[in-house]
Design an enzyme around this catalytic site. Structure first.
Site, mmCIF file in Angstrom:
data_model
loop_
_atom_site.group_PDB
_atom_site.id
_atom_site.type_symbol
_atom_site.label_atom_id
_atom_site.label_comp_id
_atom_site.label_asym_id
_atom_site.label_seq_id
_atom_site.Cartn_x
_atom_site.Cartn_y
_atom_site.Cartn_z
ATOM 1 N N ILE A 16 -14.634 34.795 20.785
ATOM 2 C CA ILE A 16 -15.343 33.530 20.931
ATOM 3 C C ILE A 16 -16.812 33.660 20.536
ATOM 4 O O ILE A 16 -17.389 32.740 19.946
ATOM 5 C CB ILE A 16 -15.107 32.952 22.354
ATOM 6 C CG1 ILE A 16 -15.163 31.444 22.330
ATOM 7 C CG2 ILE A 16 -15.959 33.522 23.406
ATOM 8 C CD1 ILE A 16 -13.925 30.812 21.808
ATOM 9 N N ASP A 35 -22.388 43.893 18.314
ATOM 10 C CA ASP A 35 -21.130 44.274 18.972
ATOM 11 C C ASP A 35 -21.010 45.789 18.948
ATOM 12 O O ASP A 35 -21.390 46.442 17.976
ATOM 13 C CB ASP A 35 -19.920 43.624 18.295
ATOM 14 C CG ASP A 35 -18.753 43.523 19.260
ATOM 15 O OD1 ASP A 35 -18.465 42.411 19.742
ATOM 16 O OD2 ASP A 35 -18.146 44.580 19.575
ATOM 17 N N THR A 90 -15.134 39.579 30.202
ATOM 18 C CA THR A 90 -15.124 39.650 31.674
ATOM 19 C C THR A 90 -13.670 39.617 32.132
ATOM 20 O O THR A 90 -13.188 38.597 32.623
ATOM 21 C CB THR A 90 -15.914 38.478 32.299
ATOM 22 O OG1 THR A 90 -15.455 37.252 31.704
ATOM 23 C CG2 THR A 90 -17.391 38.614 32.077
ATOM 24 N N THR A 125 -17.532 34.032 30.977
ATOM 25 C CA THR A 125 -17.097 33.410 32.238
ATOM 26 C C THR A 125 -17.282 34.415 33.380
ATOM 27 O O THR A 125 -16.787 35.547 33.289
ATOM 28 C CB THR A 125 -15.612 33.010 32.124
ATOM 29 O OG1 THR A 125 -15.480 32.171 30.981
ATOM 30 C CG2 THR A 125 -15.146 32.284 33.370
ATOM 31 N N ARG A 153 -16.756 26.410 26.677
ATOM 32 C CA ARG A 153 -15.588 25.650 27.141
ATOM 33 C C ARG A 153 -14.644 25.268 26.009
ATOM 34 O O ARG A 153 -13.770 24.427 26.193
ATOM 35 C CB ARG A 153 -16.066 24.401 27.887
ATOM 36 C CG ARG A 153 -16.972 24.778 29.060
ATOM 37 C CD ARG A 153 -17.192 23.641 30.009
ATOM 38 N NE ARG A 153 -17.834 22.508 29.391
ATOM 39 C CZ ARG A 153 -17.798 21.271 29.878
ATOM 40 N NH1 ARG A 153 -17.126 21.025 30.980
ATOM 41 N NH2 ARG A 153 -18.435 20.292 29.269
ATOM 42 N N LYS A 206 -17.335 26.004 35.008
ATOM 43 C CA LYS A 206 -16.386 26.619 34.057
ATOM 44 C C LYS A 206 -15.072 26.965 34.765
ATOM 45 O O LYS A 206 -13.976 26.692 34.263
ATOM 46 C CB LYS A 206 -17.019 27.880 33.446
ATOM 47 C CG LYS A 206 -16.077 28.767 32.675
ATOM 48 C CD LYS A 206 -15.589 28.129 31.405
ATOM 49 C CE LYS A 206 -14.479 28.951 30.773
ATOM 50 N NZ LYS A 206 -13.949 28.345 29.555
ATOM 51 N N CYS A 264 -8.187 33.604 29.207
ATOM 52 C CA CYS A 264 -8.968 32.872 30.221
ATOM 53 C C CYS A 264 -8.118 32.336 31.375
ATOM 54 O O CYS A 264 -8.394 32.601 32.532
ATOM 55 C CB CYS A 264 -9.723 31.729 29.551
ATOM 56 S SG CYS A 264 -10.940 32.350 28.374
ATOM 57 N N LYS A 328 -1.453 31.043 21.563
ATOM 58 C CA LYS A 328 -1.972 29.720 21.257
ATOM 59 C C LYS A 328 -1.682 29.352 19.810
ATOM 60 O O LYS A 328 -1.748 30.195 18.917
ATOM 61 C CB LYS A 328 -3.493 29.751 21.482
ATOM 62 C CG LYS A 328 -4.143 28.424 21.469
ATOM 63 C CD LYS A 328 -4.864 28.224 22.775
ATOM 64 C CE LYS A 328 -5.173 26.784 22.985
ATOM 65 N NZ LYS A 328 -6.254 26.595 23.896
ATOM 66 N N ARG A 335 -3.392 38.096 23.374
ATOM 67 C CA ARG A 335 -3.753 38.613 24.696
ATOM 68 C C ARG A 335 -3.038 37.812 25.791
ATOM 69 O O ARG A 335 -3.137 36.602 25.849
ATOM 70 C CB ARG A 335 -5.280 38.553 24.889
ATOM 71 C CG ARG A 335 -6.019 39.545 23.987
ATOM 72 C CD ARG A 335 -7.520 39.435 24.152
ATOM 73 N NE ARG A 335 -8.039 38.154 23.749
ATOM 74 C CZ ARG A 335 -9.314 37.777 23.908
ATOM 75 N NH1 ARG A 335 -10.169 38.612 24.471
ATOM 76 N NH2 ARG A 335 -9.718 36.596 23.508
HETATM 77 N N1 LIG Z 1 -11.453 33.417 24.200
HETATM 78 C C1 LIG Z 1 -11.703 32.186 24.631
HETATM 79 O O1 LIG Z 1 -11.029 31.228 24.229
HETATM 80 C C2 LIG Z 1 -12.837 31.914 25.595
HETATM 81 C C3 LIG Z 1 -13.191 30.601 25.828
HETATM 82 C C4 LIG Z 1 -14.219 30.347 26.715
HETATM 83 C C5 LIG Z 1 -14.849 31.394 27.380
HETATM 84 N N2 LIG Z 1 -14.451 32.690 27.148
HETATM 85 C C6 LIG Z 1 -15.146 33.765 27.849
HETATM 86 O O2 LIG Z 1 -16.008 34.370 26.891
HETATM 87 C C7 LIG Z 1 -16.118 35.773 27.135
HETATM 88 C C8 LIG Z 1 -15.739 36.539 25.884
HETATM 89 O O3 LIG Z 1 -14.380 36.269 25.592
HETATM 90 P P1 LIG Z 1 -13.713 36.785 24.253
HETATM 91 O O4 LIG Z 1 -12.350 36.242 24.218
HETATM 92 O O5 LIG Z 1 -14.616 36.548 23.094
HETATM 93 O O6 LIG Z 1 -13.694 38.382 24.585
HETATM 94 P P2 LIG Z 1 -13.576 39.572 23.551
HETATM 95 O O7 LIG Z 1 -13.117 40.745 24.337
HETATM 96 O O8 LIG Z 1 -12.814 39.137 22.359
HETATM 97 O O9 LIG Z 1 -15.091 39.810 23.074
HETATM 98 C C9 LIG Z 1 -16.037 40.534 23.777
HETATM 99 C C10 LIG Z 1 -16.820 41.374 22.762
HETATM 100 O O10 LIG Z 1 -17.944 41.961 23.409
HETATM 101 C C11 LIG Z 1 -18.149 43.260 22.877
HETATM 102 N N3 LIG Z 1 -18.960 44.001 23.844
HETATM 103 C C12 LIG Z 1 -18.634 44.324 25.123
HETATM 104 N N4 LIG Z 1 -19.662 44.941 25.721
HETATM 105 C C13 LIG Z 1 -20.656 45.015 24.805
HETATM 106 C C14 LIG Z 1 -21.968 45.543 24.821
HETATM 107 N N5 LIG Z 1 -22.474 46.112 25.916
HETATM 108 N N6 LIG Z 1 -22.731 45.449 23.711
HETATM 109 C C15 LIG Z 1 -22.214 44.867 22.597
HETATM 110 N N7 LIG Z 1 -20.968 44.347 22.513
HETATM 111 C C16 LIG Z 1 -20.218 44.430 23.612
HETATM 112 C C17 LIG Z 1 -16.748 43.798 22.670
HETATM 113 O O11 LIG Z 1 -16.701 44.840 21.727
HETATM 114 C C18 LIG Z 1 -16.006 42.538 22.188
HETATM 115 O O12 LIG Z 1 -15.994 42.447 20.775
HETATM 116 C C19 LIG Z 1 -15.232 36.049 28.356
HETATM 117 O O13 LIG Z 1 -16.007 36.022 29.515
HETATM 118 C C20 LIG Z 1 -14.254 34.889 28.341
HETATM 119 O O14 LIG Z 1 -13.744 34.634 29.618
HETATM 120 C C21 LIG Z 1 -13.490 32.962 26.255
#
Ligand SMILES: NC(=O)c1ccc[n+]([C@@H]2O[C@H](COP(=O)([O-])OP(=O)(O)OC[C@H]3O[C@@H](n4cnc5c(N)ncnc54)[C@H](O)[C@@H]3O)[C@@H](O)[C@H]2O)c1
Length: 440
Positions: A16, A35, A90, A125, A153, A206, A264, A328, A335
């Site tokens: 995201i 990243d 998270t 989140t 969101r 959220k 999520c 999805k 995941r």
């Molecule tokens: N995926 C969704 O549809 C969605 C929607 C809304 C909110 N969220 C929330 O957004 C957040 C991220 O979700 P996501 O699906 O993108 O997760 P994800 O695991 O795909 O992405 C997280 C990224 O952060 C990087 N990372 C972790 N620690 C790091 C650090 N210290 N320094 C640099 N990079 C670091 C990881 O390598 C990874 O690429 C979560 O809290 C999730 O609940 C996700």
């Protein structure tokens, strides 16, 4: 260090964060994505999207070429950014608790590069209180900065269009932080901003959204079970029920399906539950939503059994083509996909499976099943059941006449397509059988 008002850092360029970063660059900001995963850094810097999200590949390619988007592992890149967004993962820990290790690590590791006047947005989140109690003490120690929580969101599969359409909620650790972040997101995304009075309120907002979705789907699922027993179409009931005005809106029951998965909805209700426990409340709605929805894959397989095994046929004599393993529609994200427990349950019964998903990478597919990925054509040929378990556009475009030709008399299991009554009538005219979740 002087700050560049048009420069934004996005820490965590995952599923995201990559969309947030690409859209900000596309809107004219200079974006530095950070990243820890070198594969993501390399892919984006080569103009490639690391994730299969509609429109993301073209947006990344365009903005990397224009010099507005660049990735690095180097956290010092935040130094001259006026805005820093944190979007790391998270997950739930093995013990079922919110695991905030990525947030803590990200906040601590940027401290050396924090500059006076910088504005930080947490978009991951998190349980309410995280921004104020965990992140704020770490950042404010270094310099006078602004910090707000602003939840993401949008839904995967539609993330790009939703980012510039869905209202953005902002709650700061103080009024100045709320103002600063609200002004920034309003300007950057050009969407309506909903200000709340604290970061805690934004964090709970959220979780409220995701608990509502999960619980609403659980309601739809239980109506589907009753509809099965009553021999009625659950979608007809839901459509009729949703015509009732209530409060400022209408009743709005969502649709039942093969299951609720993804990163999520499978965890956020548990964040709510754990938060309740910490205050001495044993909240029941998260337990109900998760329990009901976790049972949907097994319920779906029982519906397939009921049709295929009705004449004393054994599962081991039946072939099932599985269309879609992503959690999805129109994404490659597997995941916590509900298709995994469906595949496991079908295999346990002895069904012979042919599986396909044109959106999922080979590595992603391996996390779901050992079985090889096949083409759509192979998954609809010689089958006793063609199971639509994801609504990808390629599956939407499939002709029922072609399925009837390649798998005469097969069952079409509708785990997510919500086929229209006309289409179901067409299937029956072609001598195909139809079964949906709570219909057919
Ligand atoms: N995926 C969704 O549809 C969605 C929607 C809304 C909110 N969220 C929330 O957004 C957040 C991220 O979700 P996501 O699906 O993108 O997760 P994800 O695991 O795909 O992405 C997280 C990224 O952060 C990087 N990372 C972790 N620690 C790091 C650090 N210290 N320094 C640099 N990079 C670091 C990881 O390598 C990874 O690429 C979560 O809290 C999730 O609940 C996700």
């Amino acid at each position: 260090m002087s700050l560049n008002e048009n420069k934004v850092a996005v820490i965590g360029f995952g599923n995201i964060g990559s969309v947030v970063g690409a859209v900000l660059a596309d809107k004219g900001q200079t974006v530095v994505g950070i990243d820890r995963d070198q594969r993501i850094v390399d892919a984006v810097n080569n103009g490639l999207s690391p994730f299969n999200e509609p429109g993301l590949q073209a947006m990344i390619q365009k903005n990397v070429a224009a010099g507005r988007l660049k990735l690095t592992q180097d956290l010092s890149a935040i130094e001259d950014c006026a805005y820093v967004i944190i979007m790391v993962g998270t997950p739930l820990s093995d013990e079922g608790e919110p695991d905030l290790a990525q947030i803590t690590a990200a906040a601590k590791s940027i401290v050396p590069y924090v500059s006076k006047g910088q504005t930080f947005l947490i978009k991951s989140t998190v349980p309410p209180g995280t921004t104020e109690k965990l992140v704020w003490p770490i950042l404010k120690e270094k310099a006078e900065v602004f910090l707000a929580f602003s939840p993401e969101r949008v839904s995967e599969g539609r993330a790009i269009e939703e980012l510039v359409a869905v209202p953005i909620v902002v709650g700061g650790v103080d009024a100045a932080s709320t103002d600063r972040v609200a002004t920034f997101v309003e300007r950057a995304f050009q969407v309506r901003v909903v200000r709340v009075q604290s970061a805690r309120a934004a964090e709970l907002t959220k979780l409220a959204d995701n608990l509502w979705i999960d619980l609403n789907i659980a309601l739809a699922a239980e109506l589907a079970k009753l509809s099965e027993s009553l021999d009625i179409d659950v979608l007809e009931v839901i459509e009729a029920a949703n015509s009732l005005p209530k409060g400022m809106h209408h009743v709005n029951i969502l649709t039942p399906s093969v299951g609720v998965g993804g990163y999520c909805l499978t965890k956020d209700p548990w964040f709510v539950h754990r938060m309740g426990v910490s205050f001495g409340w044993d909240l029941q709605t998260p337990v109900v939503s998760r329990t009901v929805n976790d049972g949907l894959p097994e319920f779906s397989v029982s519906l397939i059994d009921r049709v295929l095994l009705s004449n004393g046929k054994k599962a081991s004599d039946c072939k099932v083509g599985v269309l879609g393993i992503a959690f999805k529609t129109n994404t490659g994200d597997v995941r916590f996909t509900p298709v995994k427990p469906v595949i496991d349950a079908l295999q346990k019964r002895g069904y012979n499976l042919t599986i396909c998903d044109p959106w999922v990478s080979a590595d992603g597919a391996k996390t779901v099943t050992e079985l090889p990925m096949k083409s759509i054509e192979e998954a609809i040929t010689g089958m006793d059941c063609v199971a639509f378990l994801t609504g990808h556009k390629e599956f939407q475009e499939l002709s029922m006449a072609r399925i009837a030709e390649l798998s005469p008399g097969a069952l079409v299991f509708d785990g997510r397509m919500f086929f229209s009554r006309e289409k179901i009538a067409q299937m029956k005219a072609l001598n195909l059988k139809y079964k949906g979740v709570g219909r057919g």
